[in-house]
Structure formats: structure tokens, C-alpha cells
Design a protein around this motif. Structure first.
Motif, PDB file in Angstrom:
ATOM      1  N   ILE A 108       0.313  -5.962  44.935  1.00 24.10           N
ATOM      2  CA  ILE A 108       1.042  -4.618  44.586  1.00 24.10           C
ATOM      3  C   ILE A 108       2.139  -4.249  45.318  1.00 24.10           C
ATOM      4  O   ILE A 108       3.346  -3.909  45.176  1.00 24.10           O
ATOM      5  CB  ILE A 108       0.096  -3.337  44.143  1.00 24.10           C
ATOM      6  CG1 ILE A 108      -0.672  -3.602  43.074  1.00 24.10           C
ATOM      7  CG2 ILE A 108       1.039  -2.014  44.209  1.00 24.10           C
ATOM      8  CD1 ILE A 108      -1.920  -2.650  42.929  1.00 24.10           C
ATOM      9  N   THR A 128      -1.052   3.336  48.586  1.00 23.15           N
ATOM     10  CA  THR A 128      -0.382   3.315  47.374  1.00 23.15           C
ATOM     11  C   THR A 128      -0.720   2.558  46.304  1.00 23.15           C
ATOM     12  O   THR A 128      -0.658   2.882  45.206  1.00 23.15           O
ATOM     13  CB  THR A 128       1.107   2.551  47.795  1.00 23.15           C
ATOM     14  OG1 THR A 128       1.561   3.319  49.044  1.00 23.15           O
ATOM     15  CG2 THR A 128       2.154   2.570  46.898  1.00 23.15           C
ATOM     16  N   ALA A 129      -1.512   1.335  46.562  1.00 20.66           N
ATOM     17  CA  ALA A 129      -2.032   0.454  45.486  1.00 20.66           C
ATOM     18  C   ALA A 129      -3.184   1.440  44.655  1.00 20.66           C
ATOM     19  O   ALA A 129      -3.221   1.274  43.491  1.00 20.66           O
ATOM     20  CB  ALA A 129      -2.612  -0.753  46.041  1.00 20.66           C
ATOM     21  N   GLU A 131      -3.519   4.581  44.407  1.00 19.16           N
ATOM     22  CA  GLU A 131      -3.098   5.485  43.759  1.00 19.16           C
ATOM     23  C   GLU A 131      -2.278   5.161  42.509  1.00 19.16           C
ATOM     24  O   GLU A 131      -2.180   5.625  41.446  1.00 19.16           O
ATOM     25  CB  GLU A 131      -1.899   6.342  44.495  1.00 19.16           C
ATOM     26  CG  GLU A 131      -2.476   7.037  45.634  1.00 19.16           C
ATOM     27  CD  GLU A 131      -1.358   7.793  46.494  1.00 19.16           C
ATOM     28  OE1 GLU A 131      -0.232   7.267  46.351  1.00 19.16           O
ATOM     29  OE2 GLU A 131      -1.597   8.517  47.419  1.00 19.16           O
ATOM     30  N   ALA A 132      -1.455   4.099  42.444  1.00 19.52           N
ATOM     31  CA  ALA A 132      -0.785   3.370  41.315  1.00 19.52           C
ATOM     32  C   ALA A 132      -2.001   2.786  40.298  1.00 19.52           C
ATOM     33  O   ALA A 132      -1.828   3.229  39.116  1.00 19.52           O
ATOM     34  CB  ALA A 132      -0.241   2.191  41.619  1.00 19.52           C
ATOM     35  N   ARG A 161       2.155  -2.706  40.160  1.00 20.84           N
ATOM     36  CA  ARG A 161       3.358  -3.058  40.988  1.00 20.84           C
ATOM     37  C   ARG A 161       4.409  -2.299  40.715  1.00 20.84           C
ATOM     38  O   ARG A 161       5.188  -1.539  41.615  1.00 20.84           O
ATOM     39  CB  ARG A 161       3.439  -4.405  41.135  1.00 20.84           C
ATOM     40  CG  ARG A 161       4.512  -4.989  42.199  1.00 20.84           C
ATOM     41  CD  ARG A 161       4.922  -6.446  41.867  1.00 20.84           C
ATOM     42  NE  ARG A 161       3.857  -7.362  42.194  1.00 20.84           N
ATOM     43  CZ  ARG A 161       3.496  -8.734  41.666  1.00 20.84           C
ATOM     44  NH1 ARG A 161       4.476  -9.055  40.888  1.00 20.84           N
ATOM     45  NH2 ARG A 161       2.317  -9.032  41.923  1.00 20.84           N
ATOM     46  N   ALA A 164       3.872   1.404  41.517  1.00 26.04           N
ATOM     47  CA  ALA A 164       4.050   1.778  43.002  1.00 26.04           C
ATOM     48  C   ALA A 164       5.459   1.343  43.385  1.00 26.04           C
ATOM     49  O   ALA A 164       5.728   2.374  44.619  1.00 26.04           O
ATOM     50  CB  ALA A 164       3.140   0.696  43.723  1.00 26.04           C
TER      51      ALA A 164
END
Length: 506
Positions: A108, A128-129, A131-132, A161, A164
Motif C-alpha cells: 500500500i 495508514t494501511a 486506516e485505508a 493503495r 491511502a
């Protein structure tokens, strides 16, 4: 349909009078296309119509010969996909681009690694991954190795990806071509969620059943030119088909082609007690000369393995008889010598040599026959040219690398190589995967014509409507066994689905 309020807003992505030439091929001829925030705009057309080329220009993968691309009202010109990604455009390709040896979080983060020039901030990357993935409603763990994921989860990683990267425009290129019905519905849920976030979605497809669940508007291309843009309410199946192929398909499955009456009382193909541990168990059936028989069933039921085992591509024990003669020690090379043909469902991995020319790919079977005589290149070229015309492969240039063709035209090449081999038995696994509606009809016509000449055809397909339309008889598999074998006019899609799921007993 997009609301009048959204329609009045400037498009998030707009393409004006886009032309693209590849040598003598005029791939795009002044195409206009636009997407608004919160809209899913479907881009439809036959294989080779220019859909993917247009979107690759928006993504910076291909440079337009002329025309203009505007993002948020400002002209842009991307030299590569990285520039497009940084500007807020993401693409989820048909062949999901993941690195199997890396984790979900690492995949991602590719192209957008957090941290400094000297150190990657993996804590931020994992957060971040996660959350995405959470925004998409996925429970995939960020520390999973991508190689351990199935095709649906890999596609979720590719979509995550894009999320994010904070993309505002996401392009889906044939996203459902290799997904099951369940995974396809999950993808549609994700796309609807992305629309609710205010993202602009371009959805490239040639499957009419993909339009209604997600699209607000539809644009149809044909031969590189814009045919029509319309609201979803106007896009009924008949209209879309006519716009895509330039004519109505009056007999889509070509059942009007008469079946040959065989004078032989022997089956062209006979299978008995075919088994493979944990996959197929005691499978037996006959296929007569000129008969088209379908194999239906859910993923993992064994229908694919049955076809592959008969051809010798997979191991299996049991009895196989071709034209009344026992066939033991089955291998692909020996099957070719026994006049069996096999259209594989794995076009990318087994069907093509992408870097080789279309001519070389069409000639592979002739080159691999055991023959002491020299290869006659003139005859090969004539046969290859005939196959290209028969299946309308585009562009009609046999010197091009096979991998440069659209997915559907690649499939035509895979099928076309068998046309000159005069098979007695034709085995097909997902013969129309990634193929547009017009090309599907051409393939069905070819199947019916081969059957009319006495060829026995066995088709494994996940599309029950396809099996009911083109086959004389359909066999349904459940957990490695055939649980039903009936004429196609005595079945419907619901009954096949229930038999394949084990909901009803025979």
C-alpha cells in the motif's frame, strides 16, 4: 444518474478531443470524456475500442498524440504514472500490480513511502494501511504477506493503495474479469463507498452486468471513436450492445447453426472414474461428435481440474477414450497428437507468449506437432491470417507482440491457434473471460460451427447464462462430483446455482 447539482459543478477530470496514434493505427479519434466528484462513469466498448488507452493517457502511462487533459479545471500533462499519482489520479489495473513477497502495508505504501530520504517510517506506513483498509470495510491485516492472499483480497490491497494516496480520481480497468460473483459484489460495495467519499470513479468494462450496480453514466467507444455518452437510465442492454458492436446481435449464441448428425455410435470423448485426490472424485461422462457440453459449478468444485486432467495439463487417474481409442499417459504434447485442443483459462500464465509476435503465438501448435517434414512458413502464415480474419483480431497486424493487444484480442489469439489443428475434441476453460459482448458472440459462433463439423466441445465456465445459451447439455459439479447432467433447455440459472451450492439434491 448524477444529480443536477453535481452536473453543474466542473468535472474533476476532463479529456477533450484526445487522439492517439500507434504508427499506422489510429487508436483514439478525438474522444471526449469527463467524470465528476462522487460519480462513477462507465467506459464501455469492444476489445481494441480504445478504452484502456484513453485511461492510460489520463494516468500518464501513455502520451496522447493530441488533445487536452484537465484536472480540477487545470490542463495537465503527465510524463509517467508517478506524476499522475502525486496529482491525485490512481489506477487499479486488470492484472493487480502487487509485490507478492511484501506485506500488505508495504504494498500500500509503494510509491508514497512515509519518512525522510534516509529512513522509512514503517509505523506510519502500517497505520495508514490499516486506516485505508478500514475505510473500505476490509479486515485484512496490514502485516499479511500479499502472496498469501486470494485474488479478491489482492484487489482490495490495490484499491487501498489508491485510498491511502488520497487520490481524488480512481480508474478501474476491467476489475471484475477474474473475480467470482461474490468477490464482484464486494468490489461494487467498495466502489459505492468510494463514491460516497466524493471520489470520481472511471470504470472500464465490457461486461454489461457490471454497469447497473455502480455506474451513473455510460460512455461507449467503438473503433477508437466516441459513439455516445448517456445516463444509466438510457443504457439498456440492447442499446449498449448495438452501440458497442455497431449492429444488433439477433442470435447472440448462434444456436441456429445446425448440429451435424453423426453416423458413429461411439462418443468422441468418453471419461470414466476420473479422480484426483481432494479435487475430483469418480467423474464420468460422454461427449458425442458435434455435441457442445458445459461444466458448471462454483470455484473449487473441480470443473476446471476435469478439463485440465483430460488434456494432461494436471494429474489425474481414470479412463479417457478419444474416438473409441483408450488414451493413457496423458500429456499436453500427446493430446495435441491425439487431436485434442485446449483453450486454457489462464491466458496470461499459459495461453500466450506475450513478447512473441501474434504470428508466432498463432503458430505454436503447428510448431509443436511431431512432424518430420519441414515447417511450411507460407502455409502457416496463410492459416494464421485466416484465423485472424475468422475471429476479427484487432489490430490486424501479425508482427505485433501478442502482449500489446487488448485482453479480449489476446483471448482470440489463444483460440485462433487451434483453428488450423482440426481437433476432434475441443476443451475450453472460461473461453470468454475478459472478452467483450461482440467478441463473445463470435466465439459462440465458432463453437457452434466447429460442432456442426462434428467436433465434440466441452466448456467449463463460471457464467451459467453462457452455458445455457451455447451448450446442448450442462453438467453441474459439487465438491468434486457431477450432481446433475441435463439438456440445457431443462435447466435455468437459478437451478444451476442451487445445484452447484448443494442447496438442492438431484
Amino acid at each position: 444518474m448524477i444529480s443536477e447539482e453535481v452536473r453543474m459543478e466542473p468535472p474533476l477530470l476532463q479529456m477533450k478531443s484526445v487522439h492517439k496514434r500507434f504508427g499506422r493505427t489510429h487508436a483514439l479519434k478525438g474522444v471526449d470524456f469527463e467524470i465528476h466528484a462522487g460519480e462513477a462513469h462507465a467506459l464501455l466498448g469492444e476489445n481494441g475500442s480504445g478504452k484502456s488507452t484513453l485511461m492510460k493517457i489520463a494516468y500518464g502511462e501513455v502520451t496522447a498524440s493530441s488533445g487536452q487533459v484537465l484536472l480540477r479545471g487545470e490542463p495537465v500533462k503527465f510524463a509517467n504514472p508517478l506524476q499522475a499519482s502525486r496529482a491525485g489520479i490512481a489506477m487499479v489495473a486488470q492484472e493487480v500490480p502487487v509485490v507478492e513477497s511484501l506485506t500488505v502495508a508495504e504494498n500500500i505504501a509503494l510509491g508514497n513511502l512515509p519518512g525522510s530520504r534516509f529512513r522509512i517510517d514503517w509505523t506510519t506506513a502500517h497505520r495508514t494501511a490499516t486506516e485505508a483498509l478500514g475505510e473500505l470495510g476490509s479486515g485484512i491485516r496490514a502485516d499479511r504477506i500479499v502472496g498469501s492472499l486470494g485474488p479478491g483480497d489482492r484487489q482490495v490491497v490495490a484499491i487501498a493503495r489508491a485510498v491511502a494516496s488520497k487520490a481524488s480520481v480512481v480508474i478501474f480497468d476491467e476489475p471484475t474479469s477474474s473475480l467470482t460473483a461474490e468477490l464482484t459484489e464486494s468490489l461494487f460495495d467498495i466502489i459505492r463507498k468510494m463514491k460516497s467519499f466524493g471520489l470520481a470513479i472511471a470504470f472500464i468494462s465490457q461486461r454489461l452486468q457490471d454497469i447497473e450496480p455502480v455506474a451513473d453514466r455510460v460512455t461507449v467507444l467503438r473503433d477508437g471513436a466516441l459513439v455516445r455518452t448517456m445516463d444509466l437510465a438510457e443504457a439498456d442492454e440492447g442499446t449498449i450492445t448495438r452501440l458497442m458492436v455497431g449492429r444488433p446481435l439477433t442470435d447472440y449464441f448462434h444456436r441456429e447453426i445446425a448440429k451435424t448428425r453423426s453416423t458413429s455410435d461411439k462418443p468422441a470423448l468418453s471419461v470414466g472414474h476420473l479422480s484426483s485426490p481432494g479435487v475430483i472424485e469418480d467423474v464420468g461422462f460422454d461427449v458425442g461428435p458435434g455435441e457442445v457440453v458445459g461444466l458448471a459449478g462454483l470455484v473449487g468444485c473441480g470443473r476446471v481440474e476435469v478439463v485440465r486432467s483430460i488434456f494432461g495439463a494436471d494429474a489425474g487417474v481414470g479412463e479417457v477414450t478419444v474416438a473409441g481409442k483408450p488414451y493413457t499417459r496423458r500429456t499436453p504434447r500427446r493430446s495435441i497428437q491425439r487431436d485434442l485442443a485446449f483453450v486454457t483459462g489462464d491466458r496470461k500464465g499459459e495461453g500466450l507468449v506475450p513478447a512473441a509476435s501474434v504470428f508466432h503465438n498463432l503458430s505454436l501448435i503447428a510448431n509443436n506437432r511431431l512432424n518430420l517434414l519441414p515447417i511450411n512458413r507460407r502455409n502457416q502464415r496463410t492459416a494464421a491470417s485466416s484465423a485472424m480474419q475468422e475471429l476479427q483480431v484487432r489490430p490486424a497486424d501479425m508482427s505485433l507482440p501478442a502482449g500489446s493487444l487488448s485482453g479480449g484480442n489476446q483471448q482470440k489469439v489463444v483460440i485462433g491457434r487451434w483453428l488450423s489443428s482440426a481437433p476432434q475434441v475441443l476443451l475450453m476453460d472460461e473461453p470468454t473471460r475478459g472478452v467483450d459482448v461482440g467478441a463473445k458472440s463470435e466465439i459462440y459462433r465458432l463453437v457452434r460451427e466447429l460442432a456442426s463439423q462434428g467436433v465434440a466441445v466441452l466448456i467449463s465456465s463460471s457464467e451459467n447464462s453462457e452455458l445455457l445459451g451455447v451448450c446442448d447439455r450442462v453438467m453441474v459439479m459439487f465438491r468434486g462430483r457431477i450432481v446433475a447432467d441435463r439438456p440445457s433447455d431443462q435447466l435455468d440459472e437459478l437451478t444451476i446455482a442451487e445445484l452447484a451450492a448443494g442447496v438442492i439434491d438431484v
